[in-house]
Design an enzyme around this catalytic site. Sequence first.
Site, short mmCIF file in Angstrom:
data_model
loop_
_atom_site.label_atom_id
_atom_site.label_comp_id
_atom_site.label_asym_id
_atom_site.label_seq_id
_atom_site.Cartn_x
_atom_site.Cartn_y
_atom_site.Cartn_z
N ASP A 154 0.71 -0.91 -0.01
CA ASP A 154 -0.08 -0.16 -0.09
C ASP A 154 0.92 1.53 -0.18
OD1 ASP A 154 -2.42 1.37 -0.08
OD2 ASP A 154 -3.13 0.24 1.37
N GLU A 187 -0.82 1.62 -5.39
CA GLU A 187 -0.36 2.69 -5.19
C GLU A 187 -1.98 3.99 -5.66
OE1 GLU A 187 1.42 6.13 -7.75
OE2 GLU A 187 0.12 4.29 -8.07
N TRP A 188 -2.70 3.57 -5.70
CA TRP A 188 -4.48 3.59 -6.32
C TRP A 188 -3.78 4.66 -7.63
CZ3 TRP A 188 -2.51 6.60 -1.54
CH2 TRP A 188 -2.84 5.72 -0.36
N GLY A 189 -2.96 4.44 -8.50
CA GLY A 189 -2.99 5.18 -9.87
C GLY A 189 -2.44 6.03 -9.57
N GLU A 190 -2.08 6.56 -8.62
CA GLU A 190 -1.97 8.19 -8.43
C GLU A 190 -1.16 8.47 -9.68
OE1 GLU A 190 -1.19 9.14 -4.11
OE2 GLU A 190 -3.04 9.53 -3.63
N ASP A 209 -9.87 3.63 -3.66
CA ASP A 209 -11.03 2.46 -3.28
C ASP A 209 -12.08 2.14 -3.72
OD1 ASP A 209 -8.63 1.79 -1.86
OD2 ASP A 209 -9.85 2.15 -0.18
C1 GAL Z 1 -6.31 1.00 1.16
C2 GAL Z 1 -5.83 0.89 -0.09
C3 GAL Z 1 -7.19 -0.37 0.35
C4 GAL Z 1 -7.00 -1.17 1.76
C5 GAL Z 1 -7.02 -0.19 2.90
C6 GAL Z 1 -6.39 -1.02 3.97
O1 GAL Z 1 -4.86 2.31 1.17
O2 GAL Z 1 -6.44 0.79 -1.40
O3 GAL Z 1 -7.96 -1.69 -0.29
O4 GAL Z 1 -5.74 -1.91 1.76
O5 GAL Z 1 -6.00 0.62 2.41
O6 GAL Z 1 -6.23 0.41 5.41
#
Ligand code: GAL
Length: 390
Positions: A154, A187-190, A209
């Site tokens: 993450d 990395e959320w695609g950032e 998410d």
């Molecule tokens: C977010 C991630 C989620 C989950 C969460 C856990 O950053 O995108 O899929 O893993 O953290 O805290």
Amino acid sequence: MKIMHFLLISLLAFVFWDQSQTNAASNGAGRRPPMGWNSWNHFGCSVDENIVRGTADALLSTGLSRVGYEYVNIDDCWAEQNRDAQGNLVAKASKFPSGIKALADYVHSKGLKLGIYSDAGSYTCSKTMPGSLGHEQQDANTFASWGIDYLKYDNCFNGGIEARKRYPTMSEALMKSGRPIFYSMCEWGEQNPATWAPNIANSWRTTGDIQDNWDSITSRADQNNQWAAYAGPGGWNDPDMLEVGNGGMTIEEYRSHFSIWALMKAPLLIGCDVRTASQEITQIVGNKEVINVNQDLLGVQGTKVSQQGNLEVWAGPLTNKRVAVILWNRSSSTASITAQWQNIDLSSNVVVQARDLWAHRNLPTRLQGSLTSNVEPHACKMYILTPLYG
Ligand code: GAL
């Protein structure tokens, strides 16, 4: 002169060997999109070892392991707040009293694989446990020693350090751990990871998410669609884990969600409680014909190929010159949707046999030039077209 030549060749050979050792695409994992389960979408921080064991059991008893679901992935909140005196991550005693190694042994004894989670920062996103930034090799070695098969990594509390600096370090550490571990970048695609992650990771998130609602899945599908050209065997775009079965959407919406994820060659990670899922839900995520599209060895991500308002056609090529097609009605009333051969890479004279992957039947007549069907609101039809002649 000869000695110089020899030295130069040896140096080049070493450089290439060394690169192949640190390229995640060569770790052998992820030749097809990963399939399994992850704790986060349903359980969040309340995951514990009974849930993980019970889920492994349920993957077997529901038959889902037989159609390809193999990873059992623990997400955030599995560790103690502090490392031990040697700096090692420690499983949270109140939630995982038997330890992660025992859990891995259990999951492996069922023929499944165990995944775990960490963060390229100083804490994970829940802030209940340490991240791996600065501890990459030590943590990778710990994961390997426990028998971990998959790491989701993450992006929280990253100190503003470039993703392109933080993510390769864990990739190399995993390679050096000596165990093939599927590396899933979150990395959320950032920083547009599709453009740089294929050499580093086996999958990379392209979005923030997911949530268990229609807007979330349609917008995630569209964001993920932009990066189709970068996906392939060994490295996949990840529009986030499945919400099918978590209760926020209708059956038709869940069917659309699952169909589009499968066509996009997304990781298929079930995010509901498999132990208590209804038969209707296990039949959606267990649809072998749809799964076969996802797991097709050609490994080409299907895309949105045409659109009239909220009526969309998505398609992608499969092995043996077959084509997978989805007619997706994103509007709120029933509508007729047509896929034209010219939009799905078929010559206009090609005649096909069409198989409906949700009705599990071949269409009675052969088709040439186009395929049309009525589609209910928020529903989809999904087909494989097999060229016969033309
Ligand atoms: C977010 C991630 C989620 C989950 C969460 C856990 O950053 O995108 O899929 O893993 O953290 O805290």
